[in-house]
Motif scaffolding. Structure first.
Motif, PDB file in Angstrom:
ATOM      1  N   PHE A  32      50.372  62.469  34.036  1.00  0.00           N
ATOM      2  CA  PHE A  32      49.040  62.142  34.544  1.00  0.00           C
ATOM      3  C   PHE A  32      48.497  60.866  33.910  1.00  0.00           C
ATOM      4  O   PHE A  32      47.774  60.116  34.563  1.00  0.00           O
ATOM      5  CB  PHE A  32      48.073  63.317  34.332  1.00  0.00           C
ATOM      6  N   LEU A  33      48.834  60.610  32.662  1.00  0.00           N
ATOM      7  CA  LEU A  33      48.424  59.368  32.023  1.00  0.00           C
ATOM      8  C   LEU A  33      49.059  58.168  32.727  1.00  0.00           C
ATOM      9  O   LEU A  33      48.371  57.193  33.056  1.00  0.00           O
ATOM     10  CB  LEU A  33      48.808  59.378  30.543  1.00  0.00           C
ATOM     11  N   ILE A  65      40.430  57.654  37.288  1.00  0.00           N
ATOM     12  CA  ILE A  65      39.624  58.090  36.142  1.00  0.00           C
ATOM     13  C   ILE A  65      39.754  59.602  35.950  1.00  0.00           C
ATOM     14  O   ILE A  65      39.889  60.094  34.823  1.00  0.00           O
ATOM     15  CB  ILE A  65      38.152  57.663  36.314  1.00  0.00           C
ATOM     16  N   GLY A  66      39.746  60.344  37.056  1.00  0.00           N
ATOM     17  CA  GLY A  66      39.936  61.796  36.968  1.00  0.00           C
ATOM     18  C   GLY A  66      41.286  62.155  36.367  1.00  0.00           C
ATOM     19  O   GLY A  66      41.395  63.080  35.554  1.00  0.00           O
ATOM     20  N   ALA A  72      43.959  63.243  29.160  1.00  0.00           N
ATOM     21  CA  ALA A  72      43.396  63.321  27.809  1.00  0.00           C
ATOM     22  C   ALA A  72      43.183  64.772  27.385  1.00  0.00           C
ATOM     23  O   ALA A  72      43.471  65.138  26.237  1.00  0.00           O
ATOM     24  CB  ALA A  72      42.077  62.552  27.747  1.00  0.00           C
ATOM     25  N   LEU A  73      42.714  65.613  28.303  1.00  0.00           N
ATOM     26  CA  LEU A  73      42.514  67.026  27.984  1.00  0.00           C
ATOM     27  C   LEU A  73      43.841  67.724  27.686  1.00  0.00           C
ATOM     28  O   LEU A  73      43.941  68.494  26.722  1.00  0.00           O
ATOM     29  CB  LEU A  73      41.795  67.728  29.131  1.00  0.00           C
ATOM     30  N   TRP A  77      44.882  69.139  24.014  1.00  0.00           N
ATOM     31  CA  TRP A  77      45.212  70.551  23.885  1.00  0.00           C
ATOM     32  C   TRP A  77      46.570  70.734  23.210  1.00  0.00           C
ATOM     33  O   TRP A  77      46.737  71.555  22.318  1.00  0.00           O
ATOM     34  CB  TRP A  77      45.196  71.192  25.262  1.00  0.00           C
ATOM     35  N   ALA A  78      47.543  69.922  23.610  1.00  0.00           N
ATOM     36  CA  ALA A  78      48.885  70.030  23.028  1.00  0.00           C
ATOM     37  C   ALA A  78      48.891  69.613  21.556  1.00  0.00           C
ATOM     38  O   ALA A  78      49.619  70.185  20.746  1.00  0.00           O
ATOM     39  CB  ALA A  78      49.868  69.182  23.818  1.00  0.00           C
ATOM     40  N   LEU A  79      48.096  68.612  21.212  1.00  0.00           N
ATOM     41  CA  LEU A  79      48.081  68.134  19.827  1.00  0.00           C
ATOM     42  C   LEU A  79      47.240  69.022  18.914  1.00  0.00           C
ATOM     43  O   LEU A  79      47.562  69.194  17.739  1.00  0.00           O
ATOM     44  CB  LEU A  79      47.579  66.697  19.772  1.00  0.00           C
TER      45      LEU A  79
END
Length: 104
Positions: A32-33, A65-66, A72-73, A77-79
């Motif tokens: 997604f990034l 942007i979405g 980012a979410l 969450w993974a980190l």
């Protein structure tokens, strides 16, 4: 693997790092990034005709942007919640599925 042989702390740490490296949240967040950067760039640098095609709304910019927010979410969450090995008392108990009681 031999069940009677205990697993060392080094092997546990290595297995946890490997599991975190291929965590599905990181893979989804990374994709997604990548797509979010591409779509956002198209929204910023694309032609004005394409930008205003959707009733005057720059849909590429907003979709990008979405995607970046979702990426980012997922990565946060993974980190922030990495995969950890099972505690020793839960190891070797199968997949955690509910098992049927034996017939009497």
């Amino acid at each position: 693997m031999d069940e009677s042989k205990p697993i060392s702390d080094e092997e546990e740490a290595r297995a946890a790092r490997l599991a975190n490296r291929f965590d599905i949240r990181r893979l989804i967040g990374g994709l997604f990034l990548l797509y979010g950067i591409i779509v956002t760039a198209l929204g910023v640098f694309g032609s004005s005709h394409v930008k205003n095609k959707a009733a005057g709304l720059n849909i590429d910019l907003w979709a990008g942007i979405g995607m970046l927010v979702f990426a980012a979410l997922m990565l946060a969450w993974a980190l922030l919640r990495p995969v950890e090995p099972d505690p020793p008392e839960h190891r070797g108990r199968g997949s955690g599925r509910i098992r049927r009681a034996p017939a009497t």
